[in-house]
Design a protein around this motif. Structure first.
Motif, short mmCIF file in Angstrom:
data_model
loop_
_atom_site.label_atom_id
_atom_site.label_comp_id
_atom_site.label_asym_id
_atom_site.label_seq_id
_atom_site.Cartn_x
_atom_site.Cartn_y
_atom_site.Cartn_z
N ALA A 254 0.83 -1.20 0.00
CA ALA A 254 0.00 0.00 0.00
C ALA A 254 0.86 1.24 0.00
O ALA A 254 2.07 1.20 0.21
N ARG A 255 0.23 2.38 -0.22
CA ARG A 255 0.93 3.65 -0.06
C ARG A 255 1.38 3.80 1.40
O ARG A 255 0.70 3.35 2.31
N ASN A 256 2.51 4.43 1.59
CA ASN A 256 3.08 4.66 2.93
C ASN A 256 3.43 3.36 3.66
O ASN A 256 3.49 3.32 4.89
N SER A 257 3.68 2.31 2.89
CA SER A 257 3.93 1.00 3.50
C SER A 257 5.31 0.94 4.13
O SER A 257 6.23 1.70 3.79
N ILE A 258 5.45 0.01 5.07
CA ILE A 258 6.72 -0.26 5.75
C ILE A 258 6.99 -1.75 5.65
O ILE A 258 6.15 -2.56 6.07
N MET A 259 8.13 -2.10 5.08
CA MET A 259 8.54 -3.50 5.01
C MET A 259 9.79 -3.67 5.88
O MET A 259 10.76 -2.94 5.72
N VAL A 260 9.73 -4.64 6.79
CA VAL A 260 10.87 -4.94 7.66
C VAL A 260 11.43 -6.29 7.24
O VAL A 260 10.71 -7.30 7.23
N LEU A 261 12.72 -6.31 6.92
CA LEU A 261 13.39 -7.53 6.49
C LEU A 261 14.09 -8.17 7.68
O LEU A 261 14.96 -7.55 8.31
N THR A 262 13.72 -9.41 8.02
CA THR A 262 14.37 -10.14 9.10
C THR A 262 15.10 -11.39 8.62
O THR A 262 15.84 -12.01 9.39
N GLY A 263 14.87 -11.79 7.36
CA GLY A 263 15.48 -13.01 6.84
C GLY A 263 16.70 -12.72 6.00
O GLY A 263 16.79 -11.68 5.34
N LEU A 264 17.67 -13.64 6.04
CA LEU A 264 18.88 -13.51 5.23
C LEU A 264 18.75 -14.32 3.95
O LEU A 264 18.20 -15.43 3.96
N SER A 265 19.27 -13.77 2.86
CA SER A 265 19.10 -14.38 1.54
C SER A 265 20.28 -15.24 1.11
O SER A 265 20.13 -16.09 0.23
N GLY A 266 21.47 -15.00 1.64
CA GLY A 266 22.67 -15.66 1.12
C GLY A 266 23.36 -14.72 0.15
O GLY A 266 22.84 -14.42 -0.92
N SER A 267 24.52 -14.24 0.53
CA SER A 267 25.14 -13.14 -0.20
C SER A 267 25.54 -13.50 -1.63
O SER A 267 25.69 -12.61 -2.47
#
Length: 347
Positions: A254-267
């Motif tokens: 949505a507009r004004n959304s906030i996404m918090v990343l807690t998972g690691l992807s593997g560099s």
């Protein structure tokens, strides 16, 4: 005492060791270890060489998700014999940066922190351990052994704290949340989202079994296909580290959304994304993406409060396997039905 010990990157050295009982230093608590939780980091330490041994040591005690019972407590510590406690994972830089100096070692600016069971400090996977009172959290006695979920809950308590801090930029309050991943972190993130009164949706690959039921029993909605999600979420708590999914979800917020990343992807992984379209959408919609790792004392306390308010029967269902210390290495191999695996240090 017995302890689960490892040499990072040498799985053949993962074993049960006989170690001397620890002696609490002045001011410390002496704790009887009850349970430890198992997470992917533990397997990465044992099998892939993540983490670092304590200086001068040829092995270390593993595990950072703890639960114990106080055996000895100094009168001035604020703890009492019999208290159920968890130990904080991270310790601040010995030459503290500004965040560490202010109790926010989860934001350490120079990376010289240490961590129990991960980086240069023994973990909590032993039948006895010691901890400084300022790095221990007393739990509601009614939680009992479910207190072993405190550390993973602290990770998502911090994620939700980031949502609140960033969200303070506008009076608009979020109504919908999407949690990606229905492992322990994702399910605990969904728990806190429902406790906040949000319309929570959880996305995971599995189609049936325990995870969808756990989500539904929270009052949240489960999806196994992103195209099924009927809302543009105001908040996303990303718990998979699946990099392609991260960017696909970002296009649907949505507009004004906030996404918090807690998972690691593997560099080492490389993906192709429509960078220009994502950039334009983020700018035009005031979107925020923020990474979040670890937690400080406030987040541990928030986690303990969230667990104390939760349905204990629901929390108990998160713990899908209990492994005795005598065969603890079995816990590093996941089974299809695993959600949270714990090790019983008394067996």
């Amino acid at each position: 005492m017995r302890a689960a010990t490892v040499v990072p990157g040498k799985p053949e050295r993962a074993e049960v060791s006989e170690l001397p009982d620890p002696v609490a230093a002045q001011g410390e608590l002496l704790v009887a270890g009850l349970l430890v939780g198992v997470c992917a980091t533990d397997a990465e330490i044992a099998h892939e060489g993540f983490g670092r041994l304590p200086p001068g040591r040829d092995r270390m005690v593993l595990f950072h998700e703890s639960l114990g019972r106080v055996l000895q407590a100094p009168p001035e510590s604020g703890f009492a014999i019999g208290d159920h406690v968890v130990g904080v994972v991270r310790r601040p830089d010995p030459a503290p940066c500004e965040p560490c100096s202010n109790g926010q070692w989860d934001f350490c600016a120079n990376g010289a922190y240490t961590e129990r069971g991960i980086t240069e400090l023994d973990g909590y996977g032993s039948q006895r351990w010691t901890v400084e009172p300022e790095f221990a959290i007393r739990l509601d006695s009614a939680l009992g052994e479910l207190g072993v979920l405190t550390e993973p809950a602290s990770v998502v308590a911090k994620a939700w704290d980031q949502v609140d801090r960033i969200g303070a930029r506008t009076p608009y309050r979020p109504r919908t949340a999407l949690v990606t991943g229905a492992g322990p972190i994702g399910l605990l993130a969904a728990l806190i989202g429902t406790q906040r009164g949000l319309d929570v949706h959880v996305l995971d690959r599995v189609r049936d079994g325990g995870k969808p039921e756990l989500v539904r029993d929270l009052g949240a909605t489960y999806h196994h296909d992103l195209d099924q999600v009927p809302v543009r979420p105001d908040v996303v708590i990303e718990c998979t580290g699946a990099s392609g999914l991260v960017f696909e979800v970002l296009r649907r917020t949505a507009r004004n959304s906030i996404m918090v990343l807690t998972g690691l992807s593997g560099s080492a992984k490389t993906i192709t994304v429509p960078g220009a379209a994502i950039n334009d959408a983020m700018v035009l919609h005031n979107s925020v993406v923020v990474g979040s790792v670890n937690g400080n004392l406030a987040h541990y306390r928030d986690a303990a409060e969230a667990l104390a308010k939760a349905d204990p029967e629901w929390l108990e269902r998160l713990i899908t396997r209990r492994v005795p210390l005598s065969s603890w290495t079995d816990a590093l191999t996941r089974t299809p039905d695993d959600v949270k695996v714990v090790i019983d240090l008394r067996r």
